[in-house]
Write an enzyme that holds these catalytic residues in place. Structure first.
Site, PDB file in Angstrom:
ATOM      1  N   ALA A 134       1.049  -1.206  -0.022  1.00  0.00           N
ATOM      2  CA  ALA A 134       0.204   0.046   0.135  1.00  0.00           C
ATOM      3  C   ALA A 134       0.957   1.446  -0.050  1.00  0.00           C
ATOM      4  O   ALA A 134       0.593   2.147  -0.694  1.00  0.00           O
ATOM      5  CB  ALA A 134      -0.947  -0.078   1.245  1.00  0.00           C
ATOM      6  N   GLU A 147      12.167  -2.652  -7.865  1.00  0.00           N
ATOM      7  CA  GLU A 147      12.060  -1.893  -6.557  1.00  0.00           C
ATOM      8  C   GLU A 147      12.652  -0.337  -7.250  1.00  0.00           C
ATOM      9  O   GLU A 147      13.714  -0.335  -7.623  1.00  0.00           O
ATOM     10  CB  GLU A 147      13.127  -2.099  -5.496  1.00  0.00           C
ATOM     11  CG  GLU A 147      12.926  -3.670  -4.728  1.00  0.00           C
ATOM     12  CD  GLU A 147      11.758  -3.442  -3.672  1.00  0.00           C
ATOM     13  OE1 GLU A 147      11.170  -2.472  -3.669  1.00  0.00           O
ATOM     14  OE2 GLU A 147      11.561  -4.734  -3.369  1.00  0.00           O
TER      15      GLU A 147
END
Ligand code: 0X9
Ligand code: ZN
Length: 732
Positions: free
Chosen positions: A168, A369
């Site tokens: 999230a 990432e």
């Protein structure tokens, strides 16, 4: 054990959503993965999952801080007022939104706003873009996706999946796939590359896999640092880590937890979550899924499979070729480094993660990432959204290009940059077909020439018994740079060249520009305990002691020849005299190293170079603890700074160091600057600088097949013939 229990008790205090009272952000210098796991097990909330640097930002209350202090774990409090930190970030966002410099991407967008964007993309290009609903969440929100492909029947096309936001709080991982969707749709009308990709490929994009969690990070009374989904676990803690809920080594024990309060809670069962079920069911309707990227933040990494073990994934060479091509594409946009490698190498192992599951289904799958590398973590300033999206879109395109080529070349030992004059350099090469189209090994060809004009000679490369190839690359007998490339055809007759387009690889002739063997003191500038002489095997309170002699001879340059470097050392330099490289190119620095230094969160060792009074640029610095127990040769490309420069200096730095743990530091020997010199002339067989009758006579005298490599074979195809003669005459 006592420690774990303490953490469980104390963390209950701060899990009250959005109440950061009494909570600080603390950089904890974790020394080993077990410590990290203990902390996480106890519910201490890490603000990253990246622990390799030893320093992990965590949300901790006062009691937990006391505990880690007691345990002797080093830490550093970086923020005591989290509400204030969040307020500052909100202010940045508001400013960015008001400026609107980047249009829609000037600020982070909520779930609702992203859905509207996807709908607008479909409305603007209904023939190529179709939105759809992947499924619903615990709280009843829709997970939205978009499929993009050229008009017509998409059946049989390759399928590529990009998704974001399983986690999230990783906000930029929502913007990136949305940006990719928008630019692929636009690219259909203005980018020929995208047009070809979309003819053969269907791209499926799901920017927000975890809408409940994502909305919770925006909600008043929510939590900006929420990671999981919003499952009600019927207790004080909510949520499952969706990226631990997939059916590949689920709950396997690497970065997993069965505690509902943990940020890496695996869920009650494999695929227990409606979000992972929905994504799974979607993928089960994609028979041709060839590749997948799961976007996360942060750390700037391209993580290859497997996440769950250190075993090589299927098609490991192809997996690595694709991650390097994405990493290069990213670097080409804003110069940012995204390191490619496996989770085990770069991060930590993690079980039950999404890309492992798609890898197991046959796809080439990665975790990317995104920015930043470290601080400020999830709060990437809004001004960096666009650059992050731009570089990631380059990776998206690199992936689409890659899956649309039949085969890939790779070089396990790299390709040589330097070679000796007139030598034949051997190095291994692999050619692998990406989707089982067999290659025609009779067509594997090396194309090579000396200098940078004229015909390329061709040489067949035959296959070894183990299916690899050994390239035998001839180099110039004079001082000429070699240019070369490879080609091979598939059995369907499609020819592929490497490198792509008109690019060529280059190899230059290495000659020594300067050399110091340390038998004499070079009398360079030495600060602090830098010195010249014989090392005495001292030091090594951590790591290994100094050597007892040079790599060759007795003497070296070293930092403290009798022992370790000190604690709390500032940067301390050894600086060379100036070296004239004005007529040199392709400059490399090579030396023998015997170095012991702690990992760079604590202690530093580095090498830098400068031209004239320019600024120093770092050539190398320690990325981990280094414990040399023998001399080794290291070589660095310094061409971008040193080539053609009349005054070049090299500098070795010891420090900074922290307040604990000392190592024996630098020992340096046999320093050499290699480069290639002035240009020679093709056809100048005897390298005397003129092409004349002597050279013609040499060619005629050598006429016929040439075993291995001959000077007269100026077009190095293995025979001395009329081609060579014409080339010599042509350059008369
Ligand atoms: O831990 C994760 O789920 C991912 N990192 S994050 O910081 N975004 O949470 C990494 C998943 C892939 N992991 C490995 N390849 N080890
Ligand atoms: Zn993540």
């Amino acid at each position: 054990m006592l420690f774990i229990q303490t953490i469980i008790v104390t963390t209950a205090v701060f899990l009250n959503p959005n109440v950061y009272d009494g909570i600080s952000i603390v950089n904890v210098q974790i020394e080993n993965p077990t410590q990290l796991l203990l902390l996480r097990e106890g519910g201490a909330r890490s603000l990253t999952c990246f622990d390799q640097a030893g320093e992990t930002p965590m949300l901790l209350d006062e009691a937990s801080i006391k505990q880690i202090k007691k345990l002797g774990i080093k830490f550093n409090i970086i923020e005591t007022n989290i509400d204030e930190r969040i307020r500052r970030f909100d202010q940045l966002r508001e400013e960015a939104r008001n400026n609107r410099l980047g249009g829609w991407y000037s600020d982070y967008k909520t779930w609702g706003e992203v859905n509207i964007k996807l709908q607008a993309l479909e409305d603007g290009a209904p023939d190529i873009a179709t939105t759809f609903i992947v499924g619903q969440t615990h709280e009843g929100r829709d997970i939205h996706g978009i499929r993009i492909s050229a008009p017509g029947n998409t059946e049989g096309r390759k399928q590529v999946l990009f998704n974001g936001c399983q986690h999230a709080r990783e906000w930029v991982a929502v913007m990136v796939p949305t940006y990719a969707a928008e630019h692929l749709v636009e690219g259909w009308s203005n980018d020929p590359e995208v047009q070809t990709y979309l003819e053969t490929t269907e791209v499926i994009i799901v920017p927000i896999v975890n809408p409940d969690g994502y909305e919770f990070t925006y909600a008043p009374g929510g939590d900006r640092y929420w990671r999981k989904n919003r499952r009600n676990n019927s207790g004080s803690c909510e949520g499952v880590d969706l990226n631990r809920n997939w059916d590949y080594d689920w709950n396997g024990g690497d970065s997993t937890s069965t505690s509902t309060c943990s940020d890496i809670y695996v869920g009650p069962n494999v695929f227990s979550e409606p979000e992972t079920q929905a994504m799974r069911d979607l993928i089960n309707t994609l028979p041709n899924l060839v590749s997948h990227v799961d976007f996360h933040s942060y750390s700037q990494l391209i993580l290859e499979p497997w996440a769950s073990s250190n075993n090589p994934p299927p098609r490991v060479n192809i997996v690595k070729a694709l991650s390097s091509s994405m990493s290069e594409a990213i670097a080409g946009v804003h110069g940012e480094t995204y390191v490619a490698g496996t989770g085990g190498d770069l991060l930590y192992l993690a079980d039950g993660v999404f890309p492992d599951w798609t890898t197991n289904g046959g796809s080439l799958s990665y975790t990317i990432e995104l920015r930043p590398t470290g601080s400020p973590g999830f709060e990437l300033p809004p001004g960096e959204i666009i650059p992050t999206c731009e570089e990631s879109y380059a990776a998206v395109k690199a992936m689409l290009q890659f899956v649309n080529q039949p085969l890939t070349f790779s070089f396990p030992n790299g390709v040589p940059q330097f070679a000796d004059q007139g030598s034949v350099v051997e190095f291994p090469m692999h050619i692998e077909s990406i989707f089982d189209e067999p290659i025609d090994t009779n067509t594997t060809t090396l194309h090579v020439r000396f200098g940078n004009n004229g015909t390329f000679a061709t040489r067949h490369i035959s296959q070894n018994l183990d299916d690899s190839f050994t390239v035998e690359l001839p180099t110039s007998f004079c001082d000429l740079e070699g240019e070369y490339w490879f080609s091979v055809a598939t059995q369907d007759g499609l020819t592929v060249r490497y490198p792509a387009g008109e690019e060529v690889l280059r190899v230059s002739i290495a000659t020594t520009a300067r050399q110091w063997n340390m038998d004499q003191n070079p009398n360079w500038t030495m600060e602090g305990q830098w010195g010249w002489g014989a090392p005495t095997g001292g030091g090594g309170s951590y790591g290994n002691p100094d050597p007892t002699s040079g790599a060759t001879g007795n003497n070296v340059l070293g930092y403290n020849l009798n022992g370790d470097y000190q604690n709390n050392l500032s940067e301390t330099y050894l600086t060379t005299e100036t070296v004239d490289l004005s007529d040199r190119t392709n400059t490399q620095l090579q030396f023998k190293r015997y170095l012991n230094v702690e990992q760079p969160v604590y202690d530093h060792a580095s090498v830098s170079v400068r031209a004239g009074n320019g600024s120093w640029s770092t050539v190398w610095s320690n990325q981990s603890t280094i414990e040399d127990d023998q001399w080794q040769t290291v070589a660095y490309d310094i061409s971008s700074v040193a080539d053609a420069q009349p005054e070049v200096q090299i500098r070795w730095t010891m420090g900074t160091t922290d307040s604990a743990w000392t190592y024996s530091g630098w020992n340096i020997d046999d320093i050499e600057i290699l480069s290639s010199g002035g240009a020679g002339v093709v056809g100048d067989i005897n390298c005397d600088g003129v092409i004349n009758v002597t050279d013609i006579l040499l060619v005629v005298g050598g006429w016929g097949p040439c075993n291995n490599h001959c000077a007269q074979d100026v077009i190095p195809d293995g025979t001395i013939n009329v081609l060579d003669l014409l080339h010599v005459i042509g350059n008369w």
